[in-house]
Design a protein around this motif. Structure first.
Motif, PDB file in Angstrom:
ATOM      1  N   TRP A  51       0.822  -1.221   0.000  1.00 46.19           N
ATOM      2  CA  TRP A  51       0.000   0.000   0.000  1.00 46.19           C
ATOM      3  C   TRP A  51       0.853   1.268   0.000  1.00 46.19           C
ATOM      4  O   TRP A  51       0.317   2.369  -0.038  1.00 46.19           O
ATOM      5  N   GLU A  52       2.156   1.086   0.066  1.00 42.88           N
ATOM      6  CA  GLU A  52       3.042   2.257   0.186  1.00 42.88           C
ATOM      7  C   GLU A  52       2.907   3.211  -1.004  1.00 42.88           C
ATOM      8  O   GLU A  52       3.010   4.432  -0.866  1.00 42.88           O
ATOM      9  N   ALA A  53       2.645   2.645  -2.180  1.00 37.35           N
ATOM     10  CA  ALA A  53       2.538   3.494  -3.378  1.00 37.35           C
ATOM     11  C   ALA A  53       1.423   4.532  -3.249  1.00 37.35           C
ATOM     12  O   ALA A  53       1.521   5.629  -3.817  1.00 37.35           O
ATOM     13  N   PHE A  54       0.379   4.190  -2.480  1.00 33.79           N
ATOM     14  CA  PHE A  54      -0.782   5.084  -2.419  1.00 33.79           C
ATOM     15  C   PHE A  54      -0.657   6.173  -1.364  1.00 33.79           C
ATOM     16  O   PHE A  54      -1.613   6.933  -1.145  1.00 33.79           O
ATOM     17  N   VAL A  55       0.484   6.204  -0.685  1.00 32.56           N
ATOM     18  CA  VAL A  55       0.792   7.350   0.180  1.00 32.56           C
ATOM     19  C   VAL A  55       2.057   8.050  -0.317  1.00 32.56           C
ATOM     20  O   VAL A  55       2.594   8.924   0.363  1.00 32.56           O
ATOM     21  N   THR A  56       2.520   7.650  -1.488  1.00 37.47           N
ATOM     22  CA  THR A  56       3.686   8.286  -2.106  1.00 37.47           C
ATOM     23  C   THR A  56       3.194   9.386  -3.054  1.00 37.47           C
ATOM     24  O   THR A  56       2.373   9.098  -3.945  1.00 37.47           O
ATOM     25  N   PRO A  57       3.625  10.624  -2.893  1.00 38.54           N
ATOM     26  CA  PRO A  57       3.066  11.738  -3.686  1.00 38.54           C
ATOM     27  C   PRO A  57       3.116  11.519  -5.196  1.00 38.54           C
ATOM     28  O   PRO A  57       2.159  11.860  -5.900  1.00 38.54           O
ATOM     29  N   SER A  58       4.207  10.966  -5.715  1.00 47.23           N
ATOM     30  CA  SER A  58       4.298  10.809  -7.174  1.00 47.23           C
ATOM     31  C   SER A  58       3.238   9.839  -7.700  1.00 47.23           C
ATOM     32  O   SER A  58       2.626  10.069  -8.757  1.00 47.23           O
ATOM     33  N   TYR A  59       2.979   8.755  -6.976  1.00 46.78           N
ATOM     34  CA  TYR A  59       1.954   7.803  -7.410  1.00 46.78           C
ATOM     35  C   TYR A  59       0.555   8.390  -7.239  1.00 46.78           C
ATOM     36  O   TYR A  59      -0.329   8.182  -8.085  1.00 46.78           O
ATOM     37  N   VAL A  60       0.338   9.102  -6.141  1.00 45.64           N
ATOM     38  CA  VAL A  60      -0.972   9.725  -5.927  1.00 45.64           C
ATOM     39  C   VAL A  60      -1.262  10.749  -7.029  1.00 45.64           C
ATOM     40  O   VAL A  60      -2.375  10.819  -7.572  1.00 45.64           O
ATOM     41  N   GLN A  61      -0.232  11.522  -7.390  1.00 47.93           N
ATOM     42  CA  GLN A  61      -0.410  12.500  -8.473  1.00 47.93           C
ATOM     43  C   GLN A  61      -0.728  11.811  -9.792  1.00 47.93           C
ATOM     44  O   GLN A  61      -1.583  12.264 -10.561  1.00 47.93           O
ATOM     45  N   ALA A  62      -0.040  10.715 -10.050  1.00 52.43           N
ATOM     46  CA  ALA A  62      -0.311   9.972 -11.297  1.00 52.43           C
ATOM     47  C   ALA A  62      -1.743   9.446 -11.318  1.00 52.43           C
ATOM     48  O   ALA A  62      -2.430   9.520 -12.349  1.00 52.43           O
ATOM     49  N   LEU A  63      -2.211   8.925 -10.171  1.00 47.15           N
ATOM     50  CA  LEU A  63      -3.582   8.405 -10.127  1.00 47.15           C
ATOM     51  C   LEU A  63      -4.618   9.496 -10.333  1.00 47.15           C
ATOM     52  O   LEU A  63      -5.590   9.317 -11.085  1.00 47.15           O
TER      53      LEU A  63
END
Length: 282
Positions: A51-63
């Motif tokens: 779940w770490e990707a979904f609290v990482t700003p770059s991944y959240v921005q991409a989503l």
């Protein structure tokens, strides 16, 4: 308790039986949810690394930017095109001229019967699979054609549902056909059609997920890239589903608000047989 001509008020035993059914259904749902959560936990799907990707700003921005905004862009363009196409085809099917009515009916039936995924793939190949925007356009055009055909039927059914006495009375006072449609029939038909139009808009929004088959940008495309890199398919699918559900609920809330504000909401009150009519003594 309000009375209805179609449904007798339940008695004490019936209400008790309904409570038992409700409790049993709730228990079954809780057991099913517990079974799913236990299975996911046993397979390590709740580990922080997944779940770490979904609290990482770059991944959240991409989503949110590359995924959600592109999905909304495709949905808005497709819905706008579908409403215009549906209005044209619906009025065409209601035309008194055969050379207009028959081609409109053929187009509606063809695109209603064709799976929207096949439409996307066909349009994608026709536009060129190596073109940068071909996937985006394939999704928009396919959803426009399919949902436009469905909305054409909604429009036709809505207009036919307006009592003929309304238009006959308008013709009797000298109105032209265009005036009858625009002033008398269509405003009443919109009230009938509104729930079906909103439901079709939600279907169009959800069907943008099919764009992953033609490499269209959007939530599914970004989600696929994330789980291919992080190997976290289940968390990614859950997050993408949550975003879709949230947007659909917001769309539903907006549509409900617009219906109450601009269309109005009036309940039909039909007294029970033998009961006093509203405003009259029993």
């Amino acid at each position: 308790m309000s009375a209805s001509v179609l449904f007798d008020s339940p008695g004490p035993r019936t209400r008790a039986r309904h409570r038992i059914y409700s409790v049993l259904a709730a228990l079954l749902l809780l057991l099913a949810a517990a079974w799913v959560i236990k299975g996911l936990d046993e397979h390590g799907q709740f580990a922080y690394a997944k779940w770490e990707a979904f609290v990482t700003p770059s991944y959240v921005q991409a989503l949110l930017v590359d995924g959600l905004l592109k999905t909304l862009e495709m949905a808005v363009l497709a819905i706008a095109g579908a409403v215009l196409l549906g209005a044209a085809l619906g009025l065409g099917k209601l035309s008194e001229r055969r050379w207009i009515r028959w081609p409109a009916a053929a187009i509606v039936e063809f695109f209603r019967a064709t799976p929207v995924l096949l439409l996307m793939i066909f349009i994608w190949y026709r536009l060129g699979i190596n073109e940068d925007s071909s996937g985006f356009l394939a999704v928009v055009l396919a959803l426009t054609l399919y949902n436009g055909s469905v909305l054409a039927e909604v429009l036709r059914a809505g207009i036919n549902a307006v009592p003929k006495g309304q238009s006959e009375a308008a013709y009797a006072i000298g109105m032209r056909k265009s005036q009858v449609m625009s002033i008398v029939v269509v405003p009443q038909a919109v009230k009938i059609m509104f729930p079906a139009i909103i439901a079709q808009c939600i279907v169009a929004l959800k069907d943008t997920a099919l764009g992953t088959a033609v490499l269209a940008p959007g939530l599914m495309y970004v989600g696929k890239a994330i789980y291919n890199e992080q190997h976290n398919q289940v968390p990614t699918v859950l997050v993408v589903a949550l975003l879709y559900v949230t947007v659909n609920l917001l769309l539903l809330w907006l549509a409900t608000w617009a219906q109450k504000k601009y269309v109005g909401e009036k309940k039909l009150v039909v007294p029970m047989v033998g009961a006093a009519a509203p405003g009259r003594p029993a």
